[in-house]
Enzyme design. Sequence first.
Site, PDB file in Angstrom:
ATOM      1  N   GLY A   1     -23.210   8.249  -0.475  1.00  0.00           N
ATOM      2  CA  GLY A   1     -23.778   9.219  -0.532  1.00  0.00           C
ATOM      3  C   GLY A   1     -24.007   9.270  -2.290  1.00  0.00           C
ATOM      4  O   GLY A   1     -23.971  10.244  -3.251  1.00  0.00           O
TER       5      GLY A   1
ATOM      6  N   SER B   1     -25.509   7.350  -4.855  1.00  0.00           N
ATOM      7  CA  SER B   1     -27.083   8.203  -5.741  1.00  0.00           C
ATOM      8  C   SER B   1     -27.252   9.418  -5.317  1.00  0.00           C
ATOM      9  O   SER B   1     -27.420  10.584  -6.636  1.00  0.00           O
ATOM     10  CB  SER B   1     -27.986   7.501  -5.185  1.00  0.00           C
ATOM     11  OG  SER B   1     -28.336   7.500  -4.352  1.00  0.00           O
ATOM     12  N   ALA B   2     -26.921  10.069  -4.484  1.00  0.00           N
ATOM     13  CA  ALA B   2     -27.130  11.552  -4.883  1.00  0.00           C
ATOM     14  C   ALA B   2     -26.010  12.583  -5.111  1.00  0.00           C
ATOM     15  O   ALA B   2     -26.590  13.294  -6.379  1.00  0.00           O
ATOM     16  CB  ALA B   2     -26.619  11.629  -2.797  1.00  0.00           C
ATOM     17  N   ALA B   3     -24.636  11.803  -5.616  1.00  0.00           N
ATOM     18  CA  ALA B   3     -23.836  12.635  -6.419  1.00  0.00           C
ATOM     19  C   ALA B   3     -23.926  12.337  -7.723  1.00  0.00           C
ATOM     20  O   ALA B   3     -24.288  13.536  -8.427  1.00  0.00           O
ATOM     21  CB  ALA B   3     -22.512  11.832  -5.607  1.00  0.00           C
TER      22      ALA B   3
ATOM     23  N   ASP C   1     -27.708  13.954   2.160  1.00  0.00           N
ATOM     24  CA  ASP C   1     -26.774  13.653   1.278  1.00  0.00           C
ATOM     25  C   ASP C   1     -26.798  14.359  -0.167  1.00  0.00           C
ATOM     26  O   ASP C   1     -25.215  15.419  -0.343  1.00  0.00           O
ATOM     27  CB  ASP C   1     -27.302  12.453   0.798  1.00  0.00           C
ATOM     28  CG  ASP C   1     -26.943  11.854   1.267  1.00  0.00           C
ATOM     29  OD1 ASP C   1     -26.597  11.837   3.062  1.00  0.00           O
ATOM     30  OD2 ASP C   1     -27.257   9.816   1.496  1.00  0.00           O
TER      31      ASP C   1
END
Length: 287
Positions: free
Chosen positions: A77, A79-81, A122
């Site tokens: 995850g 890119s979500a972070a 995510d």
Amino acid sequence: MATWSAPGKVFLFGEHAVVFGKPGIAMAIKPRVFVTVRKARQANVAKSAYIEECFRLMGVKGSVYVRSQLPSSSGLGSSAAVTVATLSAINDEFKLSYSREQIAKMAHSVEKKVQSRASATDTYVSSFGGIVLIAAGAKRRLPPVDMQLIVGNTMISHNTGRLVAHVADMKEKYPEIIDPILDAMEGVAMRGIHKLEEPKELGMLMNINQSLLDALGVGHPQLSRMILAARDAGAYGAKITGAGGGGSMIAVYNKRHKNKVAQAIEKCDGRPIITSIDSEGVRKEKE
Ligand code: MEV
């Protein structure tokens, strides 16, 4: 100047099954992405399409500095972070007053725009932290437990969209076989809810979940090697986390076996990350 950070995530149970409305359990993990945003008349060249889209959505211009403890394209995850931390830093620096809930929703829309399909799990988990039950599309935070995990990164990048499409094709072609597998994944996740504090039981359920994921065809020889080696080194259980086809695996272990499990993953050319639950989600960092 505002610096915010957001954690990565793992799926304890139910990846792929959640796409078909089945329950899943995801958990935020300690490694984080740190993003610093500063107002600027002239925007810096954005470091990623995600960051560019965050600024476009918020309608402001600024400079960005990113520092990440999370490997990208690893099923954790990242890119979500990055997206959650960037939106939160912009929100703070430009005093926009969006709530955490709104940031999580906006982050999902940013991911959808950039990747065309995106997991709402995510961005939710990275925003709120802790353990999250995904059931029929809704998300609910479960009481946090002190969970220790080893993540093993294959360092083989994967394409989540392609793997999700593969499972959808299998389901269409072999419904009488795939539907019961998804039902079994549901059974595993539902039992898992009550076993989060029992590593032995949790490990057993993870092993069952892993066999079901393999049956869906989302495995990878490198993931299998690392999973088998982790179990052989004493892990109670180990499975793929996320979409599979590369990316990462997770293992639950007895403290005595921590180093042995980490070394077993390394011997298979994987990169181990000894980690635990993050119960904070996105947070402001001191400048
Ligand atoms: C990817 O991290 C998890 C999947 O279940 C996709 C999704 O939930 O959107 C494979």
